[in-house]
Design a protein around this motif. Structure first.
Motif, PDB file in Angstrom:
ATOM      1  N   VAL A 250       0.831  -1.097   0.095  1.00 25.39           N
ATOM      2  CA  VAL A 250       0.073  -0.011  -0.038  1.00 25.39           C
ATOM      3  C   VAL A 250       0.834   1.247  -0.051  1.00 25.39           C
ATOM      4  O   VAL A 250       0.735   2.289  -0.588  1.00 25.39           O
ATOM      5  N   ASP A 251       2.027   1.301   0.899  1.00 21.22           N
ATOM      6  CA  ASP A 251       2.978   2.378   0.894  1.00 21.22           C
ATOM      7  C   ASP A 251       3.528   2.482  -0.435  1.00 21.22           C
ATOM      8  O   ASP A 251       3.500   3.916  -0.744  1.00 21.22           O
ATOM      9  N   ILE A 254       0.853   4.069  -2.692  1.00 26.27           N
ATOM     10  CA  ILE A 254       0.545   5.444  -2.275  1.00 26.27           C
ATOM     11  C   ILE A 254       1.540   6.440  -2.759  1.00 26.27           C
ATOM     12  O   ILE A 254       1.347   7.646  -3.265  1.00 26.27           O
ATOM     13  N   PHE A 277      -2.388  -7.434  -1.547  1.00 24.96           N
ATOM     14  CA  PHE A 277      -1.048  -6.436  -1.610  1.00 24.96           C
ATOM     15  C   PHE A 277       0.195  -7.528  -1.416  1.00 24.96           C
ATOM     16  O   PHE A 277       0.133  -8.382  -0.779  1.00 24.96           O
ATOM     17  N   MET A 280       4.315  -6.295   2.134  1.00 24.67           N
ATOM     18  CA  MET A 280       4.172  -5.555   3.329  1.00 24.67           C
ATOM     19  C   MET A 280       4.862  -6.297   4.333  1.00 24.67           C
ATOM     20  O   MET A 280       4.858  -7.516   4.404  1.00 24.67           O
ATOM     21  N   SER A 281       5.435  -5.483   5.297  1.00 33.25           N
ATOM     22  CA  SER A 281       6.085  -6.373   6.611  1.00 33.25           C
ATOM     23  C   SER A 281       4.648  -6.699   7.464  1.00 33.25           C
ATOM     24  O   SER A 281       3.986  -6.538   7.401  1.00 33.25           O
ATOM     25  N   ASN A 283       4.378  -6.388  10.574  1.00 31.30           N
ATOM     26  CA  ASN A 283       3.737  -5.469  11.306  1.00 31.30           C
ATOM     27  C   ASN A 283       2.560  -4.646  10.573  1.00 31.30           C
ATOM     28  O   ASN A 283       1.255  -4.254  10.763  1.00 31.30           O
ATOM     29  N   GLN A 284       3.138  -4.307   9.254  1.00 32.61           N
ATOM     30  CA  GLN A 284       1.950  -3.617   8.387  1.00 32.61           C
ATOM     31  C   GLN A 284       0.674  -4.364   7.970  1.00 32.61           C
ATOM     32  O   GLN A 284      -0.213  -3.935   7.834  1.00 32.61           O
ATOM     33  N   GLN A 286      -0.624  -6.312  10.252  1.00 34.61           N
ATOM     34  CA  GLN A 286      -1.314  -5.988  11.382  1.00 34.61           C
ATOM     35  C   GLN A 286      -2.067  -4.868  11.263  1.00 34.61           C
ATOM     36  O   GLN A 286      -3.470  -4.827  11.601  1.00 34.61           O
ATOM     37  N   VAL A 287      -1.567  -3.820  10.655  1.00 35.05           N
ATOM     38  CA  VAL A 287      -1.919  -2.620  10.616  1.00 35.05           C
ATOM     39  C   VAL A 287      -3.140  -2.637   9.565  1.00 35.05           C
ATOM     40  O   VAL A 287      -4.392  -2.080   9.587  1.00 35.05           O
ATOM     41  N   MET A 288      -2.940  -3.221   8.514  1.00 38.38           N
ATOM     42  CA  MET A 288      -3.890  -3.671   7.329  1.00 38.38           C
ATOM     43  C   MET A 288      -5.275  -4.320   8.003  1.00 38.38           C
ATOM     44  O   MET A 288      -6.084  -4.011   7.532  1.00 38.38           O
TER      45      MET A 288
ATOM     46  N   LEU B 272      -0.678  -0.849  17.663  1.00 34.37           N
ATOM     47  CA  LEU B 272      -1.285  -2.105  17.369  1.00 34.37           C
ATOM     48  C   LEU B 272       0.180  -3.129  17.734  1.00 34.37           C
ATOM     49  O   LEU B 272      -0.442  -4.552  17.894  1.00 34.37           O
ATOM     50  N   THR B 273       1.347  -2.938  17.179  1.00 34.10           N
ATOM     51  CA  THR B 273       2.263  -4.024  17.207  1.00 34.10           C
ATOM     52  C   THR B 273       3.440  -3.743  18.219  1.00 34.10           C
ATOM     53  O   THR B 273       4.380  -4.503  18.489  1.00 34.10           O
ATOM     54  N   GLU B 310       2.958  10.195   3.653  1.00 34.95           N
ATOM     55  CA  GLU B 310       2.555   9.214   2.856  1.00 34.95           C
ATOM     56  C   GLU B 310       1.392   8.453   3.712  1.00 34.95           C
ATOM     57  O   GLU B 310       0.466   8.140   3.287  1.00 34.95           O
ATOM     58  N   THR B 314      -2.383   7.176   3.199  1.00 28.46           N
ATOM     59  CA  THR B 314      -2.592   5.470   3.505  1.00 28.46           C
ATOM     60  C   THR B 314      -3.804   5.629   4.449  1.00 28.46           C
ATOM     61  O   THR B 314      -4.775   4.440   4.308  1.00 28.46           O
ATOM     62  N   TYR B 318      -7.275   3.697   4.168  1.00 28.05           N
ATOM     63  CA  TYR B 318      -7.832   2.654   4.840  1.00 28.05           C
ATOM     64  C   TYR B 318      -9.274   3.079   5.610  1.00 28.05           C
ATOM     65  O   TYR B 318      -9.977   2.194   5.990  1.00 28.05           O
TER      66      TYR B 318
END
Lengths: 317, 408
Positions: A250-251, A254, A277, A280-281, A283-284, A286-288, B272-273, B310, B314, B318
């Motif tokens: 995503v990053d 964007i 996607f 992504m890492s 952690n990313q 989990q954010v997603m 979150l992490t 950025e 994003t 989301y």
């Protein structure tokens, strides 16, 4: 001997220039066997809201049962964190998720294919998934480094018949071969998988070790095998024609959009109902999960035709 | 003999040269992969620019068009937009306009009723207000004091609530309205990420953003007029908290109905992490107990801080765009009284949990997805026992939405 060596070198140089020259002129391109006819790009689009509202109630009920997805997730102990993340995040939304590994790991459970070669492993995994399909009719293959939103995959194939051969994802072209990129996930209907499993037996058309001196990546090999059975790669898109399967994160997308559409970054970026996607890492990812399944603005509702319940025993979605 | 062996060597060399170049080119050129163009790309439709929906009034941007999504039903959000008017003022500076404030202007600030960008220097094009201060961390409280006075003088009648945010804060204004809808602008109260030290009732973190009711703003201005409040320290959030405490303004609890935080002083990934080390100042500052992992943050999160350009886009993607088709979230808080759109909905809500028909061409009809009865607290925490709620799920146009539960 010296003069022969010299002749050899001169010969080599001439040969190289000859080949280069020919390809540059393009009158005879060694890689293409076909004529310059335009190859039709196949697009498979998700149904629009209008299309869905026109369906009858009984039809909708049928579709609910039909659109169940079996996830085939390829892992390796060296990507253990991604394996654990896939287990903890998106795979929970598959109707059935099976992890296939190259070698077993003490930490996590998976079907151990005991196979180092990527293409051989993919073959085994697909065969296993077909044999254990039960009544599932859609198959999604991805590495654990990909993130998928299964509900959106279901939306894409909602009105498609799995008894027809479908081979969808982010379609790529290499020479004359159109194939679906592995990184952004591969979708196969039951019919496509059935035909594939049959042709896997054919050592001529679909060998385990490629004929060529160099090895093709396994996603291309898959496309070659499927092509023999009359199944062609198609690009998965939303009802507006935007790609749904992303090979980038995503990053990254964007950032590209900030450069390409600075006045309309979000609209110009990615589909609202994107399916995958990549890059992504953990952690990313989990954010997603939070971004897709939880974070939302109060008071904005979508009255979707189908309702998918949250999975049991989970709290990050 | 020499000639023919030379020729042989030459031909051999020619073959080798041609073949190696062929194989090389094949890998590098002929078989290079590139993605098939999507239909959207083939049509080469340029992404159309969003219509400007702001009216410039001096240095303020008045929102004329509440941003809408094509396929969504945002009637409830529209009701809140008119009932809970929020003025957002964004703390920025001349050197941050292009690198930060510009992205705020392009994203979340479009959801405010009014937005004003506060800088030390006036800029009529952006536009920004010139507060007449210098720049720097030591000027923060001066800027805050003057910004609130400016807003009170020029825009008091245009809003009910007054939000302060930094140019690296991301705010979901629709969720802010939900929190505020349970209160009135006549209450002397303010909300944000609550910290506990140095004050009796706590104070709100500056970076995570805080919002004052109209009464609270009145008292803040009054405090300075009567010299009860003065510029005591540049630590803006603490100083403001102490002033409001003196003026009898209550520090509110901004957590959702499951006691999850909504204002966040860091980026989503961190909450979150991340694991906050026990020696980190955060542990001793938070007024409410810190929760790590997914329950750190409400689904209806209001703000995040340290958000760079950025990430602004994003998060906008989301929040307002990316979703899972048909997904029924676990957390579905009930609509607050007095907020259902139109009189018809009242009878629907009290009639109980029957399948509701949604008429899409009328106005002021209820959105069934959000109007549930009084047992919602239970259903939020026990998603398995859906029972009665199933009837209400995904109803559209005379048809009961079909649900697909998942069994593993």
């Amino acid at each position: 001997m010296l003069s022969e060596g010299g002749s050899f070198m001169k010969g080599m140089a001439m040969g190289a220039i000859f080949c280069l020259g020919l390809s540059l002129f393009g009158t005879f391109s060694p890689a293409t066997e076909h004529g310059p006819g335009e190859h039709h790009h196949h697009h498979v689009k998700a149904p629009s809201k209008d299309e869905l509202t026109r369906l009858s109630d009984s039809h909708v009920l049928e579709l609910v049962n039909q659109v169940r997805v079996s996830c085939i997730i390829m892992v390796q102990p060296k990507i253990l964190v991604y394996w654990a993340t896939a287990l903890d995040t998106w795979s929970k939304h598959c109707d059935k998720a099976v992890f296939y590994t190259s070698e077993s790991s003490k930490a996590l459970e998976a079907v151990d294919l005991n196979e180092e070669d990527d293409w051989a492993r993919l073959r085994k995994a697909l065969k296993h998934a077909y044999e254990n399909a039960g009544d599932l009719r859609w198959f999604f293959v991805a590495k654990a480094t990909t993130f998928a939103i299964i509900e959106n995959l279901k939306h894409l194939v909602l009105t498609k018949d799995p008894e027809e051969p479908f081979y969808l994802g982010n379609a790529m072209k290499s020479g004359e071969l159109e194939y679906v990129a592995y990184e952004s996930g591969i979708v196969l209907s039951y019919e496509a998988l059935k035909r594939l499993v049959n042709v896997l037996e054919d050592e001529e058309k679909c060998p385990e070790r490629g004929h060529a001196l160099w090895t093709m990546s396994e996603d291309k090999q898959l496309a070659v095998c499927l092509k023999y059975t009359g199944v062609f790669a198609e690009n998965g898109e939303d009802s507006h024609g935007k790609g749904l399967f992303n090979s980038k994160s995503v990053d990254s997308l964007i950032t590209d959009s900030m450069r390409d559409n600075p006045t309309n970054v979000v609209e110009g970026c990615c589909s609202d109902l994107a399916v995958t996607f990549n890059g992504m890492s953990p952690n990313q990812m989990q954010v997603m999960m939070f971004g897709v399944y939880r974070l939302r603005p109060y008071g904005h509702d979508f009255h979707d035709l189908l309702v998918f319940q949250p999975p049991e025993g989970s709290d990050n979605d | 003999m020499k000639g023919s062996s030379s020729r042989l060597a030459f031909s051999l060399g020619f073959l080798v040269g041609a073949c190696s170049i062929y194989f090389f080119l094949r890998q590098v050129w002929f078989e290079r992969s590139y993605p098939v163009l999507t239909e959207a790309q083939e049509r080469a439709t340029a992404v159309s620019e969003s219509p400007t929906s702001w009216r410039k009034e001096g240095a303020a941007l008045i929102n004329l068009l509440h941003p809408h999504h094509a396929d969504e039903d945002s009637r409830l959000a529209d009701v809140l937009y008119h009932k809970v008017r929020v003025l957002c003022w964004v703390m920025t500076g001349p050197y941050n306009l292009q690198s930060r404030a510009r992205h705020v202007r392009a994203t979340w600030s479009r959801h405010c009723n009014v937005v004003v960008f506060m800088s030390s220097v006036e800029d009529p094009d952006f536009p920004t207000v010139g507060l007449g201060t210098k720049e720097g961390r030591d000027q923060l409280y001066w800027k805050t004091i003057r910004a609130f006075h400016y807003v009170y003088e020029h825009h008091a009648s245009e809003a009910d609530w007054f939000l302060k945010a930094d140019d690296d804060t991301f705010v979901v204004v629709d969720n802010l309205r939900w929190i505020l809808s349970n209160h009135t602008p006549e209450e002397p109260i303010y909300f944000g990420k609550r910290f506990k030290p140095y004050t009796k009732q706590g104070y709100m973190s500056g970076g995570a953003g805080y919002v004052l009711s109209k009464e609270a703003l009145k008292r803040f201005v009054e405090g300075f007029r009567t010299k009860v409040c003065t510029h005591i320290t540049p630590v803006e959030d603490l100083a403001l908290g102490q002033c409001l405490e003196k003026m009898g303004v209550q520090a509110g609890d901004s957590r959702d109905t499951l006691h999850r935080e909504t204002f966040h002083p860091f980026v989503p990934e961190h909450h979150l992490t991340g694991k906050f080390s026990k020696s980190f100042w955060y542990w001793s500052y938070c007024y409410y107990p810190i929760v790590e992992g997914p329950q750190c943050c409400s689904d209806l999160a209001v703000s995040f801080h340290y958000v760079e350009a950025e990430l602004m886009y994003t998060l906008e993607y989301y929040t307002y765009h990316l979703r899972a088709f048909g997904y029924r979230p676990r957390y579905r808080p009930s609509v607050r009284q007095g907020l259902t759109p139109g009189p018809l909905s009242q009878t629907v809500v009290t009639a109980g949990l029957k399948a509701v028909q949604v008429v899409t061409d009328g106005r002021g009809h209820t959105t069934s997805a959000s109007s549930l009865g009084g047992n919602t607290i239970k259903s939020e925490t026990e998603p398995e026992k859906l029972g009665k709620d199933d009837l209400n799920s995904g109803v559209t146009e005379n048809r009961t939405g079909v649900t697909q539960g998942r069994h593993r």
